[in-house]
Design a protein around this motif. Structure first.
Motif, short mmCIF file in Angstrom:
data_model
loop_
_atom_site.label_atom_id
_atom_site.label_comp_id
_atom_site.label_asym_id
_atom_site.label_seq_id
_atom_site.Cartn_x
_atom_site.Cartn_y
_atom_site.Cartn_z
N LEU A 138 9.95 3.76 3.13
CA LEU A 138 10.19 5.17 2.89
C LEU A 138 11.22 5.34 1.77
CD1 LEU A 138 9.45 8.00 3.83
CD2 LEU A 138 11.41 7.91 5.37
N SER A 139 10.89 6.13 0.78
CA SER A 139 11.76 6.28 -0.38
C SER A 139 11.74 7.71 -0.88
CB SER A 139 11.29 5.33 -1.49
OG SER A 139 12.14 5.40 -2.59
N LEU A 148 0.87 -1.17 0.00
CA LEU A 148 0.00 0.00 0.00
C LEU A 148 0.90 1.22 0.00
CD1 LEU A 148 -2.45 -1.23 2.76
CD2 LEU A 148 -2.82 -1.29 0.29
N GLY A 149 0.82 2.04 -1.05
CA GLY A 149 1.76 3.14 -1.20
C GLY A 149 1.10 4.51 -1.26
N LEU A 150 1.83 5.51 -0.76
CA LEU A 150 1.45 6.91 -0.84
C LEU A 150 2.61 7.68 -1.47
CD1 LEU A 150 -0.06 7.44 2.73
CD2 LEU A 150 -1.31 7.24 0.57
N LEU A 151 2.28 8.74 -2.20
CA LEU A 151 3.30 9.51 -2.90
C LEU A 151 2.99 11.00 -2.80
CD1 LEU A 151 5.36 9.16 -5.76
CD2 LEU A 151 3.37 10.45 -6.46
N LEU A 152 4.02 11.80 -2.55
CA LEU A 152 3.96 13.26 -2.62
C LEU A 152 5.10 13.71 -3.51
CD1 LEU A 152 3.48 14.15 1.16
CD2 LEU A 152 1.73 14.18 -0.61
N GLY A 153 4.82 14.58 -4.46
CA GLY A 153 5.88 15.02 -5.35
C GLY A 153 5.49 16.25 -6.14
N TYR A 154 6.34 16.57 -7.09
CA TYR A 154 6.11 17.72 -7.96
C TYR A 154 6.62 17.36 -9.35
CZ TYR A 154 5.47 22.51 -9.42
OH TYR A 154 5.02 23.63 -10.06
N ARG A 155 5.78 17.52 -10.36
CA ARG A 155 6.15 17.16 -11.73
C ARG A 155 6.35 18.41 -12.59
NH1 ARG A 155 2.83 12.71 -14.90
NH2 ARG A 155 4.16 11.42 -13.60
N ALA A 199 10.07 13.00 -5.77
CA ALA A 199 8.95 12.52 -4.96
C ALA A 199 9.43 11.86 -3.68
CB ALA A 199 8.11 11.53 -5.76
N LEU A 200 8.60 11.97 -2.67
CA LEU A 200 8.77 11.27 -1.41
C LEU A 200 7.62 10.27 -1.35
CD1 LEU A 200 10.06 11.00 1.44
CD2 LEU A 200 8.39 12.71 2.19
#
Length: 187
Positions: free
Chosen positions: A177-178, A133-140, A152-153
């Motif tokens: 965590l990546s 189960l994954g969540l992502l925060l980033g900026y493209r 992205a984090l």
């Protein structure tokens, strides 16, 4: 001769005008790879399809590799997710996403120091299917040429047996965590 000259000019002008246009329309498909996440244990690859003005469906895969004190965990599997972009009516800008993956993980402690593990009997290798189960925060950022970069984090939780092999609890706790940069192409 006149037809040949017109054909050569058309062959030169048409591709130039197509190249000059770049991405004037909002792209509908994206392909990306994020290998730097494997430094932290989890990397991704995928294809996105635009569903709405700022929403995409992601179909891809996740790869896992981590090693600590002679215990290795590695594997991967397919997944699906949704992403919401907060750009100006584009699939660009700040992004929040979620995904679900079926991940086959294998653990191997054959290189671990037996005194460190302090377990008997010791099984050296096991594998199991995990639910990721994954969540992502980033900026493209999307260039006019169609290339994009997306720092992205992300966090991927792997639901399944813990520990997979004796001594793998710390390695499994460290997975998830990546921080990375996805690179890709939009069209």
């Amino acid at each position: 001769m006149k037809k040949l000259v017109l054909l050569v000019l058309a062959g030169w002008v048409v591709p130039q005008s197509v190249i000059a246009q770049g991405l004037r329309e909002v792209p509908h498909r994206f392909v990306f790879v994020q290998p730097l996440g494997l430094i932290f244990g989890v990397g991704t690859v995928g294809v996105e399809f635009r569903l709405g003005r700022t929403t995409t469906l992601e179909i891809g895969g996740v790869g896992v590799y981590s090693q600590e004190d002679g215990v290795r965990i590695y594997g991967g599997g397919p997944g699906i997710g949704l992403r919401k972009y907060f750009g100006e009516a584009e699939v660009a800008g700040f992004v929040v996403g979620g995904r679900v993956d079926g991940v086959w993980l294998e653990a191997d402690n054959s290189n671990a120091n037996r005194r460190f593990l302090a377990t008997n009997p010791l099984r050296d290798r096991r594998d199991h299917l995990y639910l990721g189960l994954g969540l992502l925060l980033g900026y493209r950022w999307v260039s006019t040429g169609g290339w994009f970069a997306e720092p992205a984090l992300s966090y991927e939780y792997f639901a399944g047996p813990r520990p997979l092999v004796p001594g793998s609890q710390d390695v499994q706790d460290g997975l998830g965590l990546s921080l990375g940069v996805a690179l890709g192409l939009a069209w």
